[in-house]
Design a protein around this motif. Structure first.
Motif, PDB file in Angstrom:
ATOM      1  N   THR C  64      36.387  37.700  30.007  1.00 63.11           N
ATOM      2  CA  THR C  64      35.170  37.838  30.798  1.00 63.11           C
ATOM      3  C   THR C  64      35.514  38.190  32.242  1.00 63.11           C
ATOM      4  N   ASN C  65      36.499  37.507  32.800  1.00 64.93           N
ATOM      5  CA  ASN C  65      36.898  37.818  34.174  1.00 64.93           C
ATOM      6  C   ASN C  65      37.347  39.267  34.309  1.00 64.93           C
ATOM      7  N   ALA C  66      38.201  39.712  33.388  1.00 66.55           N
ATOM      8  CA  ALA C  66      38.743  41.067  33.498  1.00 66.55           C
ATOM      9  C   ALA C  66      37.652  42.118  33.322  1.00 66.55           C
ATOM     10  N   VAL C  67      36.767  41.899  32.351  1.00 63.95           N
ATOM     11  CA  VAL C  67      35.712  42.887  32.112  1.00 63.95           C
ATOM     12  C   VAL C  67      34.783  42.973  33.322  1.00 63.95           C
ATOM     13  N   ILE C  68      34.352  41.850  33.799  1.00 62.78           N
ATOM     14  CA  ILE C  68      33.399  41.854  34.912  1.00 62.78           C
ATOM     15  C   ILE C  68      34.032  42.420  36.180  1.00 62.78           C
ATOM     16  N   ILE C  69      35.196  41.927  36.513  1.00 58.94           N
ATOM     17  CA  ILE C  69      35.802  42.343  37.776  1.00 58.94           C
ATOM     18  C   ILE C  69      36.131  43.833  37.753  1.00 58.94           C
ATOM     19  N   VAL C  79      39.892  42.134  44.454  1.00 55.91           N
ATOM     20  CA  VAL C  79      39.018  40.970  44.433  1.00 55.91           C
ATOM     21  C   VAL C  79      39.681  39.828  45.203  1.00 55.91           C
ATOM     22  N   ILE C  80      38.944  39.244  46.103  1.00 54.90           N
ATOM     23  CA  ILE C  80      39.434  38.081  46.851  1.00 54.90           C
ATOM     24  C   ILE C  80      39.327  36.834  45.970  1.00 54.90           C
ATOM     25  N   ALA C  81      40.381  36.046  45.945  1.00 52.86           N
ATOM     26  CA  ALA C  81      40.353  34.791  45.183  1.00 52.86           C
ATOM     27  C   ALA C  81      41.236  33.775  45.882  1.00 52.86           C
ATOM     28  N   ALA C  82      40.986  32.514  45.632  1.00 55.06           N
ATOM     29  CA  ALA C  82      41.886  31.474  46.113  1.00 55.06           C
ATOM     30  C   ALA C  82      43.249  31.657  45.452  1.00 55.06           C
ATOM     31  N   SER C  83      44.295  31.265  46.173  1.00 54.34           N
ATOM     32  CA  SER C  83      45.645  31.429  45.616  1.00 54.34           C
ATOM     33  C   SER C  83      45.822  30.577  44.362  1.00 54.34           C
ATOM     34  N   THR C  84      44.974  29.589  44.182  1.00 54.30           N
ATOM     35  CA  THR C  84      45.011  28.756  42.982  1.00 54.30           C
ATOM     36  C   THR C  84      44.027  29.218  41.903  1.00 54.30           C
ATOM     37  N   SER C  97      46.245  44.449  35.418  1.00 54.29           N
ATOM     38  CA  SER C  97      46.415  45.399  34.320  1.00 54.29           C
ATOM     39  C   SER C  97      45.236  46.371  34.247  1.00 54.29           C
ATOM     40  N   THR C  98      44.130  46.041  34.887  1.00 54.07           N
ATOM     41  CA  THR C  98      43.021  47.002  34.973  1.00 54.07           C
ATOM     42  C   THR C  98      43.114  47.840  36.249  1.00 54.07           C
ATOM     43  N   GLY C  99      44.184  47.656  37.018  1.00 53.11           N
ATOM     44  CA  GLY C  99      44.422  48.513  38.177  1.00 53.11           C
ATOM     45  C   GLY C  99      44.019  47.932  39.521  1.00 53.11           C
ATOM     46  N   HIS C 100      43.587  46.676  39.545  1.00 54.21           N
ATOM     47  CA  HIS C 100      43.068  46.099  40.784  1.00 54.21           C
ATOM     48  C   HIS C 100      43.895  44.907  41.265  1.00 54.21           C
ATOM     49  N   LYS C 101      44.030  44.813  42.563  1.00 53.81           N
ATOM     50  CA  LYS C 101      44.790  43.731  43.160  1.00 53.81           C
ATOM     51  C   LYS C 101      43.921  42.485  43.316  1.00 53.81           C
ATOM     52  N   VAL C 102      44.522  41.316  43.100  1.00 49.99           N
ATOM     53  CA  VAL C 102      43.886  40.059  43.466  1.00 49.99           C
ATOM     54  C   VAL C 102      44.352  39.733  44.883  1.00 49.99           C
ATOM     55  N   LEU C 103      43.415  39.705  45.794  1.00 54.80           N
ATOM     56  CA  LEU C 103      43.720  39.455  47.205  1.00 54.80           C
ATOM     57  C   LEU C 103      43.656  37.949  47.416  1.00 54.80           C
ATOM     58  N   ASN C 131      42.638  51.605  56.121  1.00 50.65           N
ATOM     59  CA  ASN C 131      42.508  52.670  55.113  1.00 50.65           C
ATOM     60  C   ASN C 131      43.730  52.779  54.203  1.00 50.65           C
ATOM     61  N   HIS C 132      44.818  52.156  54.600  1.00 49.95           N
ATOM     62  CA  HIS C 132      46.027  52.144  53.768  1.00 49.95           C
ATOM     63  C   HIS C 132      46.161  50.824  53.005  1.00 49.95           C
ATOM     64  N   MET C 133      45.101  50.055  52.983  1.00 52.58           N
ATOM     65  CA  MET C 133      45.147  48.735  52.347  1.00 52.58           C
ATOM     66  C   MET C 133      44.084  48.650  51.240  1.00 52.58           C
ATOM     67  N   VAL C 134      44.207  47.643  50.422  1.00 49.75           N
ATOM     68  CA  VAL C 134      43.221  47.430  49.360  1.00 49.75           C
ATOM     69  C   VAL C 134      41.946  46.865  49.983  1.00 49.75           C
ATOM     70  N   PHE C 135      40.837  47.540  49.766  1.00 52.17           N
ATOM     71  CA  PHE C 135      39.562  47.054  50.297  1.00 52.17           C
ATOM     72  C   PHE C 135      39.108  45.804  49.539  1.00 52.17           C
ATOM     73  N   PRO C 136      38.649  44.800  50.266  1.00 50.12           N
ATOM     74  CA  PRO C 136      38.082  43.634  49.587  1.00 50.12           C
ATOM     75  C   PRO C 136      36.714  44.016  49.016  1.00 50.12           C
ATOM     76  N   GLY C 137      36.609  44.039  47.678  1.00 50.10           N
ATOM     77  CA  GLY C 137      35.397  44.574  47.065  1.00 50.10           C
ATOM     78  C   GLY C 137      34.569  43.539  46.333  1.00 50.10           C
ATOM     79  N   MET C 138      34.989  42.287  46.376  1.00 44.59           N
ATOM     80  CA  MET C 138      34.329  41.281  45.548  1.00 44.59           C
ATOM     81  C   MET C 138      34.974  39.946  45.887  1.00 44.59           C
ATOM     82  N   VAL C 139      34.213  38.865  45.693  1.00 46.39           N
ATOM     83  CA  VAL C 139      34.798  37.535  45.877  1.00 46.39           C
ATOM     84  C   VAL C 139      34.677  36.754  44.567  1.00 46.39           C
TER      85      VAL C 139
END
Lengths: 340, 340, 340, 340
Positions: C64-69, C79-84, C97-103, C131-139
């Motif tokens: 669910t997390n992977a599909v939604i995000i 996507v911004i997330a707590a380190s935990t 694996s879907t191509g997006h960084k967890v910030l 512009n050379h960084m991953v944009f925070p697109g979601m929390v």
């Protein structure tokens, strides 16, 4: 040895190299924000009669295709292309590596037929299961095609109309665009292409540059396109290398002028091949000539001329490609004709 | 209303549901490490005559295909499949979303022809440009195919031999494997499949389970396969749900027994359709029947029977699919025949 | 042996299993288009006080997390997330694996602090190189968190306000949402969550279901979300399995009622642990209790009780987790307390 | 205006440009198979004292990182990097876009500490849940680091030993490698790097080339690496552009000689800054100088000198970077010192 293997076996047109030399020690900002890149973009906008166009310089063709296509598609979409399209076969799965399917449709001499495209889209939306299928999100064509053939203005207009009806962008790969514009058979201009497509690129690598392709969005680039360019490793630190070359290519119509040399030399060679009874695989009107050679004849020729294997025709014949370029000398054509 | 729309319109076979009920409050470890999963794996190993097999339970077919294919392929490789293969069309680009191309080759009634496969591989390696192309890294077949057809043992052996010659794994999608094993026309057994393929899955969803597919590696699974299952969101916390169901399916030959019901009901329906002059699109020997209906006839039938749209045959005809299953009642077949 | 290893070691709540049994032989359409799924969605909309919500049932949490995000992010976004956060650590890189960084940003007892979030976003846009960084697109937040802690309504409101200011969606992972709603400490309701987030899921796997999570878009799901679900192998053929269970869970407030059992049993255990001098790693208010055990003490306990390793505290101590669930019996708590 | 913004604001070193000019009209095969590329590789092998090395020329740094890392990692693996590593922050998520997580660990002045690395790996394998986590599959370091600091030979040896113990490749990003080799503080040589790492790249873009990085595999490149280069759009048609430049850079030790200029000019500037009481953010020994400026002071300076924003230090101070390069003139340093 005579070289007809491809259209990128020399370095740059001397005017481009000279301009790199002249500007070499100027201190310029990076990543395409330099003044030469701006000048080049402005000249391209004029050549395209498209004052609002967003333009980006990238390094090579496969890279440009992958960056543009993956930036424009939604996750659930793929790109329609001819089964002979460069992205379908010769880019090592670059599009798929970005997560998107290439939806291959049949070709006619390398071209997509407007009616086939229309049928594909209509059938897709009529299919009760299309929610379980890859949505067609974009159309890719190459002009000239991989077989050196050209779309007519009527064909391009019809393809454009189908795309607009289905609200999907039309993307034209112009790796050899200059040769398409310079061909005797051409009836499409740069402004036509800017008016009928949603994105296209003007190839530099094969027409006078050391490297470089100009991606043109006649309307507007997607938001944060530059970040997607960076993400795919396609953002050149010294963007000046591309800007300076395209500035030179679009000064005094150099791009078109040097393209004409490829056409003239190819036309002379093609005429001679036909006269001497060689079988053309298909009759292209640009700088690539596809000939069916008997295999022993091919091996003999290989001793004096370089050319490209294209595909096996039958057990005793092979299709080969001879390519001319902006740099081909007429005396080499003459020498080649002597050998035939 | 009579239901012939697909083979997954009921819940589970009662024996499976009963076993879920019986074991419901047992406290079991997660992620497939429970004792029922172990039991089920052991029974499957015996049924496959393959005591060393590595087995994993996954939830659904598209998921299983994507996890297995992406886990086995190298980055530069794609998977060969028939153009009609489920992964080619009806999985919404799941394979491409993992970065890999589906290399489509022509089909014969849904099957890959061993000679076509051999030709594809030979041509690939003979192509002077193959380093710029997607390497064929795996072969995907479905058995039964999407058209209900079956490979003969000779065909499967030849495909297997080609794969082994080229050192690429052969993967068999057994979403409806039970129906293939139970068919009158079948001459391939589970042990044959385990001997001739490198990986296959035994479909549960369409044959008696609420959900679940058993992925079988007759030799050895790739290192850290479980982590790749987790990465693709395919690792069920309560793995018991799958283990318990497969344990029941492979107890007392239940899987094969209930599969036979689908075959018997389909055979009776097919015989009646032929007798009444209906045109079969192709003659399948399992639980799916493809019929060409005149469009108004189709609309009439739709009022009493559910079925699946397959594809447009011509402007006035449509190909539809009737599917039976482990749960189809012979009295529904009789009622359907009455309507014909 | 007493089981406190996790909250998914039993099957389903008997009411859900009974409903699966009752409806088992009904013939229903697939992929979540059945009437029970519709009923369940309607009941969830009511419980959320959100009549327009788009709802989809998926199988498990990582999925669910992977599909939604991946469906909500643009290519250039992470996507911004707590380190935990669960997506930061324990999903085997599913998001990447879907191509997006967890910030990853710092956490306080598993929670994101509104001010930290605000600072992160502000710093990002102030950075000349963004512009050379991953944009925070979601929390991404989880509620309860991985440490069993809960956001207060004030905290959630402030996080929501920051997200809305920056126009990025707020996503709440409710794998254990019922336990969060049932906690004595809870001051957030389902309607609050629907009002303050842009997407959240109501966990079934850990609260009474065999499997299943309900993804709720209080406003509108992205276009063609179902195709993206299919693409990631997350579309269950027998969608009824999920619809029927959620229908039962949201009938007569069952979801909340059974959640309370986990809270009551956990509270009793926690009180006893404190009374007997055990050191809590942190004081959570839901069904997970984190205790620092001396290593030999841990080994002794392991002979009578199952629990989860959490992390190494120091060379001689380990943090372990005891989890209760909807199914935990008070007599097992008593037996456990006896052992302390 | 004085330019200290970065180390890529000029074109190429004149010797490289001259060699491009001299060879311009030679007809050469494409994709790096030309004779100049072979010569360049041979010279690099000698400079590295590594006669078996596999070498590939790529265009830019982000591209090189993404191609190498994604080619070496397994699907279930990520790459360990310092939280300040270029791949962690300033490549727009290029690594994640290939499906792999960057596993960030703390840094000391931009460097990974061998002990931290050892701890990370040990903790990972001790974690009972590590099958649900991203496996550490590779270590990325940059030398010089993003903060201009250098690993000592002892540090590099210890990091190398940890990697070899855990059987994961060590990759060194040498975007500014020449400046690291030329530094007064350097005690690591090219042969040391070839002996202690499994893959590294020698940066050209920032040290005299128009573009280009040389990826060196001291042992052996992965199978079909060139196809993966092509797949990521990183294979230059006119590979000569890179081969000719690296041939010149590795003729008569040019690479090291021109690197020394950056060091000398930076050292003089740093000495002056210290003498005049400027606060260095940290003391680097290569061509990048990080200074904490009071904000109004920064604005004043900006009128005469270009430099890079690095990060906000506190509300009234900013960390800025001054960079020298192979092309920096000592007279510009003097002029800059006048302004301080």
């Amino acid at each position: 040895m005579l070289y007809f293997e491809n259209d990128y076996c020399e370095g740059a047109h001397p005017a481009l190299l000279q301009q790199l030399l002249t500007t070499n020690m100027e201190k310029l900002p990076g990543y395409g924000t330099d003044s030469y890149s701006s000048l080049a973009k402005e000249k391209i906008r004029q050549a395209c009669n498209c004052p609002q166009a967003d333009i980006f310089f990238l390094v090579g063709g496969t890279q440009t295709n992958a960056v543009i296509i993956s930036s424009l598609l939604q996750k659930y979409e793929g790109v329609i292309a001819a089964s002979t399209g460069h992205i379908s076969i010769h880019e090592a799965g670059a599009i798929e590596s970005t997560g998107h399917k290439v939806l291959q449709i049949p070709h006619r001499k390398g071209k997509i037929c407007p009616q086939s495209l229309q049928n594909y889209l209509q059938t897709f939306y009529q299919d009760a299961n299309h929610n379980h299928m890859v949505f067609p999100g974009m159309v890719y064509i190459s002009h000239p095609t991989e077989y050196g053939t050209l779309y007519t203005k009527s064909e391009l207009s019809r393809i454009s109309a189908v795309c607009r009806h289905y609200k999907i962008p039309l993307y034209l790969d112009g790796a050899r665009l200059g040769y398409g514009l310079a061909s005797e058979a051409a009836n499409i201009t740069l402004p036509d292409i800017a008016a009928l497509t949603d994105i296209f690129y003007i190839g530099g690598t094969k027409i006078g540059a050391l490297c470089g392709e100009a991606a043109v969005f006649p309307n507007k680039a997607p938001a944060h396109f530059i970040t997607m360019v960076k993400q795919q490793g396609a953002l050149l630190a010294k963007g000046r290398l591309l800007g300076i070359q395209f500035d030179a290519l679009f000064t005094d119509d150099l791009y078109l002028k040097i393209s004409k040399n490829a056409i003239k030399t190819a036309d002379k060679l093609k005429t001679a091949l036909k006269a001497k009874g060689y079988r053309l695989y298909l009759d292209s009107s640009t700088n690539q000539i596809f000939v069916i050679l008997e295999n022993t004849q091919m091996e003999t020729l290989r001793q004096s001329v370089t050319f490209s294997f294209w595909e096996t025709y039958d057990p005793t014949h092979t299709i080969v490609r001879f390519a001319t370029s902006w740099a081909t000398k007429m005396e080499d054509i003459d020498a080649f004709i002597e050998l035939l």
